[in-house]
Write a protein that holds these residues in place. Structure first.
Motif, PDB file in Angstrom:
ATOM      1  N   UNK A  78     -19.008 -34.885  47.157  1.00 15.42           N
ATOM      2  CA  UNK A  78     -19.610 -34.640  48.475  1.00 15.42           C
ATOM      3  C   UNK A  78     -19.037 -33.408  49.158  1.00 15.42           C
ATOM      4  N   UNK A  79     -17.727 -33.191  49.024  1.00 14.13           N
ATOM      5  CA  UNK A  79     -17.111 -32.069  49.746  1.00 14.13           C
ATOM      6  C   UNK A  79     -17.056 -30.796  48.910  1.00 14.13           C
ATOM      7  N   UNK A  80     -17.315 -30.912  47.607  1.00 13.23           N
ATOM      8  CA  UNK A  80     -17.149 -29.767  46.728  1.00 13.23           C
ATOM      9  C   UNK A  80     -18.070 -28.606  47.101  1.00 13.23           C
ATOM     10  N   UNK A  81     -19.287 -28.929  47.529  1.00 15.71           N
ATOM     11  CA  UNK A  81     -20.248 -27.869  47.833  1.00 15.71           C
ATOM     12  C   UNK A  81     -20.069 -27.216  49.194  1.00 15.71           C
ATOM     13  N   UNK A  82     -19.193 -27.769  50.032  1.00 13.49           N
ATOM     14  CA  UNK A  82     -18.994 -27.210  51.368  1.00 13.49           C
ATOM     15  C   UNK A  82     -18.414 -25.806  51.328  1.00 13.49           C
ATOM     16  N   UNK A  83     -19.016 -24.877  52.063  1.00  7.74           N
ATOM     17  CA  UNK A  83     -18.558 -23.485  52.051  1.00  7.74           C
ATOM     18  C   UNK A  83     -17.740 -23.123  53.289  1.00  7.74           C
ATOM     19  N   UNK A  84     -18.010 -23.798  54.393  1.00  5.97           N
ATOM     20  CA  UNK A  84     -17.263 -23.528  55.616  1.00  5.97           C
ATOM     21  C   UNK A  84     -16.479 -24.753  56.043  1.00  5.97           C
ATOM     22  N   UNK A  85     -15.500 -24.561  56.914  1.00  7.44           N
ATOM     23  CA  UNK A  85     -14.663 -25.673  57.362  1.00  7.44           C
ATOM     24  C   UNK A  85     -15.487 -26.773  58.009  1.00  7.44           C
TER      25      UNK A  85
END
Length: 412
Positions: A41-48
């Motif tokens: 779930x968090x792997x694709x996050x690009x920004x904080x």
């Protein structure tokens, strides 16, 4: 009879042990699935904000934490500030008046100082929390490899003794993963900020350096016009030298700007027909009548940024043009399929290069000629672009006969 009872008791005990093992394995498997699901779930996050938003939403869906929030350490490391809050099915990332905790203040501030997760079974009985409406609380520090606390995962539940040791174990692993991801994200954001500042700086420097060059060039033109017929050959020769020096400086500034852009310019991903690139270069460069370009076979199409491939071939073909000294010049472009890579070659029948200079020519600002068109940056740009596509570049040359540049581009 006693033997039968003993056997039955033994079988019953074995069954109980098996059931416990199955329960333990099931719980472990469930925990691993939860952790893996959270990691995805968090792997694709690009920004904080994107990362912490994914965190609280996933905690809600996986563990049923309907009231969850993430606190992050501020840059000066003086306090924790609420970054995202998930409550009653609504995720709020743009918090107008975020909650702030000083280091050591309350449950969240204490966990930040100790670096140890903590559960409060009954918040009503604990003066530390000041929650007012929650019965159970949990706070997990997000720490990286150096054990430095980056933030805190905090959740409340309107049920006494809701949070258990199993929550603590799972959340501790999740918090560690989240901290690693946030470190990466913050580094990327910092690099992107530096790149933007660098780009702005390079443009400013380029403009400020080129402006006086243009002024000098204009002044020389006026001097020549105002003194037409009055200047002797020596003076005119000196003015021409100044013109050539100005052109060299202009090319050097332009080359430096182009070189600096490679590291941070956004690359497009598209199908690039290299035959079209060569055709385009024929229209961009000036080819004297005695020099021709030919392809030894049709070039392949590659995946990448057409502008970057144009720079590679234009710089190499342009470099060949400068050093052809034969009455009939020939530049040949070819390629070989090497399986995982394409190997390209650009050959000329120019003056050639001595072997001792083979590595030097790829260094920035290193030029082996006094040509006014040579800034010493072109081949450095080529090398940097080829490396960008996981390739390598080298050359073969014989003085007086010609030079062949080889480079590889990894297939996608």
């Amino acid at each position: 009879m006693k033997i039968t009872e003993t056997v039955q008791n033994g079988e019953s005990l074995n069954i109980q042990i098996q059931h416990r093992l199955i329960e333990k394995l099931t719980a472990t498997n469930k925990e691993l699935l939860t952790i893996n699901s959270f990691a995805e779930a968090i792997q694709g996050g690009k920004g904080t904000h994107e990362v912490v938003d994914s965190m609280v939403k996933k905690l809600n869906s996986l563990l049923g934490f309907t009231d969850c929030e993430i606190f992050l350490m501020n840059d000066s490391e003086e306090y924790l500030i609420q970054s995202v809050k998930f409550m009653d099915g609504y995720c709020q990332t743009d918090i107008e008046y975020p909650v702030i905790f000083k280091i050591g203040e309350g449950l969240i501030g204490e966990v930040c100082v100790t670096g140890q997760a903590k559960i409060i079974a009954d918040a009503f009985q604990d003066k530390q929390t000041e929650s007012g409406c929650s019965l159970s609380e949990i706070a997990i520090p997000m720490t990286h490899d150096d054990r430095k606390v980056m933030g805190v995962i905090h959740s409340r539940h309107p049920k006494k003794d809701f949070f258990q040791e199993s929550h603590l174990k799972t959340l501790t692993t999740i918090a560690s993963m989240a901290a690693t991801k946030l470190i990466q994200t913050k580094n990327h954001e910092r690099i992107a900020q530096y790149q933007t500042q660098l780009e702005e700086y390079v443009h400013i420097v380029s403009h400020d350096l080129k402006s006086p060059l243009r002024s000098i060039n204009a002044l020389l033109a006026w001097i020549k016009e105002d003194n037409k017929g009055k200047l002797d050959d020596e003076t005119l020769g000196n003015i021409k030298l100044i013109d050539n020096t100005l052109l060299q400086m202009d090319n050097l500034i332009t080359g430096t700007l182009n070189y600096s852009r490679i590291a941070y310019s956004e690359a497009r991903e598209e199908v690039v027909d290299l035959n079209h690139i060569i055709h385009e270069i024929k229209g961009l460069l000036h080819f004297p009548e005695h020099i021709s370009v030919k392809l030894d076979s049709d070039l392949p199409s590659v995946i990448g940024d057409s502008t970057k491939f144009l720079q590679i071939f234009q710089n190499l073909i342009g470099n060949a043009l400068k050093f052809i000294d034969k009455p009939e010049g020939l530049i040949t472009v070819g390629h070989v399929d090497r399986g995982e890579y394409y190997e390209f070659s650009i050959s000329d029948n120019g003056i050639g290069i001595e072997r001792r200079y083979f590595h030097k020519i790829f260094e920035v600002f290193q030029s082996l000629s006094v040509s006014k068109d040579s800034s010493g940056v072109g081949l450095s740009i080529v090398k940097k672009l080829v490396n960008y596509y996981d390739g390598d570049i080298w050359l073969e040359s014989t003085v007086g006969v010609g030079t062949t540049f080889h480079f590889t581009i990894k297939k996608n």
